[in-house]
Scaffold this active site. Structure first.
Site, short mmCIF file in Angstrom:
data_model
loop_
_atom_site.label_atom_id
_atom_site.label_comp_id
_atom_site.label_asym_id
_atom_site.label_seq_id
_atom_site.Cartn_x
_atom_site.Cartn_y
_atom_site.Cartn_z
N THR A 13 1.15 -0.97 -0.28
CA THR A 13 -0.11 -0.11 -0.16
C THR A 13 0.55 1.03 0.11
OG1 THR A 13 -2.01 -1.15 1.08
CG2 THR A 13 -1.06 1.26 1.57
N THR A 92 2.10 -4.37 4.57
CA THR A 92 1.05 -4.51 5.60
C THR A 92 0.46 -6.06 6.23
OG1 THR A 92 -0.80 -3.93 5.77
CG2 THR A 92 1.04 -2.63 6.55
N ASP A 93 -0.03 -6.81 4.92
CA ASP A 93 -0.64 -7.70 4.96
C ASP A 93 0.00 -8.86 5.71
OD1 ASP A 93 -2.86 -6.34 4.74
OD2 ASP A 93 -3.26 -7.22 2.80
C1 SIN Z 1 -1.14 -3.03 3.01
O1 SIN Z 1 0.44 -2.93 2.10
O2 SIN Z 1 -1.91 -2.49 4.03
C2 SIN Z 1 -1.84 -3.94 2.39
C3 SIN Z 1 -1.82 -4.12 0.82
C4 SIN Z 1 -0.33 -5.09 0.09
O3 SIN Z 1 -0.02 -6.05 2.27
O4 SIN Z 1 0.30 -4.97 0.51
#
Ligand code: SIN
Length: 311
Positions: A13, A92-93
């Site tokens: 993200t 973050t995932d």
């Molecule tokens: C994020 O980064 O918050 C969600 C998408 C990902 O993990 O690439």
């Protein structure tokens, strides 16, 4: 004194874009290059920083080939005398999984800092630039080492960090352990000592990623049974992790299948499905406890342990 920071981009993200700046959730991850992310932080201009794109993906799609490449590139740069630390921009995932993988393989003597964002780069109030600035601060910190996640002003050790929120900007927590430090206006306020570890080394993962052992995760829950475990064993799984209830308890209808799997030579690692805490006083040679590891960390642990026997 080494002073160069290398930023390795992998997507997420932090590199995401939306057509509407007011839209914090309807965006496409992994659109902007790591060079663009760096250029968006004026405070980093003129500093000794290099940027390299290792991957460009939504981290829900993280794979073993990318992990192998990322570990190799991070190790390469960390070994350079002029480099004080490496930052990885990441979705973050699955950030906590990549952090644990890199910690177990590299456990570097210099800081290897993962960061990302909960809002895309196009958001009215995006969190990516501040997180990147804080990550570079930690990468330059004297005495810092190992793999850490820097997010929303907190520094989390790879062994403790979990994504605990689907939306909030402070989406990460170190649970009982608490963060190692906080980044406040470019300075670190330390809470505890920096964790150290023993690296397994790049040789452990020097096999074709497609041949890495297949370790699957099953869970114990109301209405659980053994069919899933039997199907995974019949389907060629090399190891299983069971996310057990509470302090490692297993449903009566599930446990026999796990014992059958272990007897058949498919190792089973048991951990808690609770968000916090460890398995306390659980000893079972056939279904060993993974102490404080989350199911996702335990999967990595078992896979790396099976890799000791080759790919
Ligand atoms: C994020 O980064 O918050 C969600 C998408 C990902 O993990 O690439």
């Amino acid at each position: 004194m080494p002073s160069t920071v290398v930023i390795l981009g992998t997507g997420g993200t932090i590199a995401g874009t939306a057509s509407n700046p007011a839209d914090n959730v309807g965006y496409t991850a992994a659109q902007r290059s790591v060079a663009d992310l760096l250029a968006a932080v004026p405070a980093l201009r003129g500093q000794a920083i290099e940027a390299e794109q290792v991957a460009q993906l939504d981290s829900k799609d993280m794979d073993h080939a990318t992990w192998q490449q990322l570990a190799q590139r991070a190790a390469f740069h960390l070994a350079r005398a002029e480099v004080c630390g490496v930052v990885v921009t990441h979705g973050t995932d699955t950030m906590e999984e990549t952090a644990w993988f890199l910690q177990r393989v590299l456990a570097p003597a210099k800081p290897l800092v993962l960061t990302g964002a909960m809002r895309p780069a196009t958001a009215l109030q995006t969190d990516g630039p501040q997180n990147l600035l804080d990550a570079v601060t930690v990468a330059r910190e004297a005495g810092a080492c190992g793999v850490v996640v820097v997010f929303a002003g907190q520094v989390h050790a790879a062994q403790d960090v979990r994504k605990v929120h689907s939306y909030r900007l402070d989406a990460f927590s170190s649970g009982d352990a608490g963060p190692i430090a906080r980044v406040e206006e470019g300075r670190l306020r330390r809470h505890r000592t920096w964790p150290v570890g023993t690296p397994l080394g790049l040789a452990r993962i020097a096999f074709e990623p497609a041949s890495w052992p297949r370790v699957e995760i099953v869970s114990s829950h109301a209405g659980a049974g053994g069919a899933m475990v039997d199907a995974l064993v019949a389907g060629g799984a090399h190891g299983l992790v069971v996310a057990a209830t509470g302090n490692g308890s297993l449903h009566n209808a599930l446990e026999p299948a796990l014992r059958r799997a272990a007897t058949a030579g498919v190792p089973v690692l048991r951990c808690t499905r609770c968000a916090g805490g460890a398995l306390v006083g659980v000893s079972d040679a056939m279904l060993p406890a993974a102490a404080t590891l989350s199911p996702w960390q335990a999967r990595i642990e078992l896979m790396l342990s099976l890799l000791a026997g080759g790919g």
